[in-house]
Design a protein around this motif. Structure first.
Motif, mmCIF file in Angstrom:
data_model
loop_
_atom_site.group_PDB
_atom_site.id
_atom_site.type_symbol
_atom_site.label_atom_id
_atom_site.label_comp_id
_atom_site.label_asym_id
_atom_site.label_seq_id
_atom_site.Cartn_x
_atom_site.Cartn_y
_atom_site.Cartn_z
ATOM 1 N N GLU A 59 25.472 9.869 90.029
ATOM 2 C CA GLU A 59 23.942 10.100 89.792
ATOM 3 C C GLU A 59 23.239 10.103 91.046
ATOM 4 O O GLU A 59 22.330 11.065 91.244
ATOM 5 N N ARG A 60 23.546 9.239 91.922
ATOM 6 C CA ARG A 60 22.582 9.334 93.014
ATOM 7 C C ARG A 60 22.810 10.485 93.888
ATOM 8 O O ARG A 60 21.922 11.118 94.384
ATOM 9 N N GLU A 61 23.863 11.029 93.923
ATOM 10 C CA GLU A 61 24.245 12.119 94.756
ATOM 11 C C GLU A 61 23.581 13.485 94.084
ATOM 12 O O GLU A 61 22.957 14.564 94.695
ATOM 13 N N ILE A 62 23.651 13.636 92.638
ATOM 14 C CA ILE A 62 22.957 14.468 91.924
ATOM 15 C C ILE A 62 21.531 14.532 92.228
ATOM 16 O O ILE A 62 20.621 15.675 92.303
ATOM 17 N N LEU A 67 16.216 16.341 94.530
ATOM 18 C CA LEU A 67 15.118 15.991 95.220
ATOM 19 C C LEU A 67 14.905 17.012 96.348
ATOM 20 O O LEU A 67 13.588 17.175 96.781
ATOM 21 N N THR A 68 15.994 17.566 96.705
ATOM 22 C CA THR A 68 15.671 18.680 98.058
ATOM 23 C C THR A 68 14.752 19.705 97.437
ATOM 24 O O THR A 68 14.459 20.391 98.231
ATOM 25 N N VAL A 69 14.906 19.958 96.392
ATOM 26 C CA VAL A 69 13.926 21.077 95.889
ATOM 27 C C VAL A 69 12.735 20.889 94.744
ATOM 28 O O VAL A 69 12.019 21.600 94.957
ATOM 29 N N ALA A 75 13.937 15.141 85.539
ATOM 30 C CA ALA A 75 13.778 16.292 84.490
ATOM 31 C C ALA A 75 14.840 17.438 84.632
ATOM 32 O O ALA A 75 15.407 17.860 83.756
ATOM 33 N N LEU A 76 14.992 17.791 85.889
ATOM 34 C CA LEU A 76 16.121 18.814 86.320
ATOM 35 C C LEU A 76 17.543 18.444 86.005
ATOM 36 O O LEU A 76 18.069 19.173 85.439
ATOM 37 N N ARG A 77 17.815 17.198 86.091
ATOM 38 C CA ARG A 77 19.145 16.702 85.794
ATOM 39 C C ARG A 77 19.161 16.721 84.372
ATOM 40 O O ARG A 77 20.098 17.024 83.893
ATOM 41 N N ALA A 83 21.647 21.837 79.034
ATOM 42 C CA ALA A 83 21.973 23.212 79.171
ATOM 43 C C ALA A 83 23.904 23.415 79.282
ATOM 44 O O ALA A 83 23.948 24.616 79.069
ATOM 45 N N GLY A 84 24.097 22.228 79.496
ATOM 46 C CA GLY A 84 25.759 22.249 79.747
ATOM 47 C C GLY A 84 26.075 22.859 81.030
ATOM 48 O O GLY A 84 27.403 23.233 81.209
ATOM 49 N N LEU A 85 25.312 22.789 81.884
ATOM 50 C CA LEU A 85 25.610 23.325 83.035
ATOM 51 C C LEU A 85 26.330 22.154 84.101
ATOM 52 O O LEU A 85 26.831 22.542 85.114
ATOM 53 N N LEU A 86 25.878 21.079 83.922
ATOM 54 C CA LEU A 86 26.570 19.718 84.478
ATOM 55 C C LEU A 86 26.860 18.900 83.319
ATOM 56 O O LEU A 86 26.511 18.951 82.310
#
Length: 99
Positions: A59-62, A67-69, A75-77, A83-86
């Motif tokens: 989770e930290r890596e995600i 956070l870079t963007v 919210a993004l996670r 959406a089933g993308l991760l």
């Protein structure tokens, strides 16, 4: 002839990368789109650019990648998972890019 390149990737992107680029300023996402279709384009872009297929992430890596963007990485996670993308394990200890 095939529409794929030698690497097997389609010549036409699966999402409108030019449209997604308009959401960024100096490499940072200016806002998370409210419209579902636009947000889906963004999420596919994030999945394809930030996460490698087949790799397991903590989770930290995600969080660090998102956070870079944008500062609202939770919210993004959440959007990427919904959406089933991760995908993530039941205990939330491990995440992986969906196929």
């Amino acid at each position: 002839m095939s529409a794929n390149t030698a690497s097997g990737a389609p010549e036409t992107p699966t999402h409108d990368s030019r449209g997604v680029a308009a959401l960024f300023s100096h490499g940072r996402l200016t806002a998370i789109p409210r419209k579902a279709a636009r947000r889906e384009q963004l999420l596919v872009h994030l999945k394809e650019t930030l996460f490698e297929p087949g790799r397991q992430y903590t989770e930290r890596e995600i969080n660090e990648a998102l956070l870079t963007v944008h500062d609202d990485f939770p919210a993004l996670r959440r959007y990427l998972i919904t959406a089933g993308l991760l995908t993530r394990t039941r205990d939330g200890a491990s995440y992986q890019r969906a196929a």
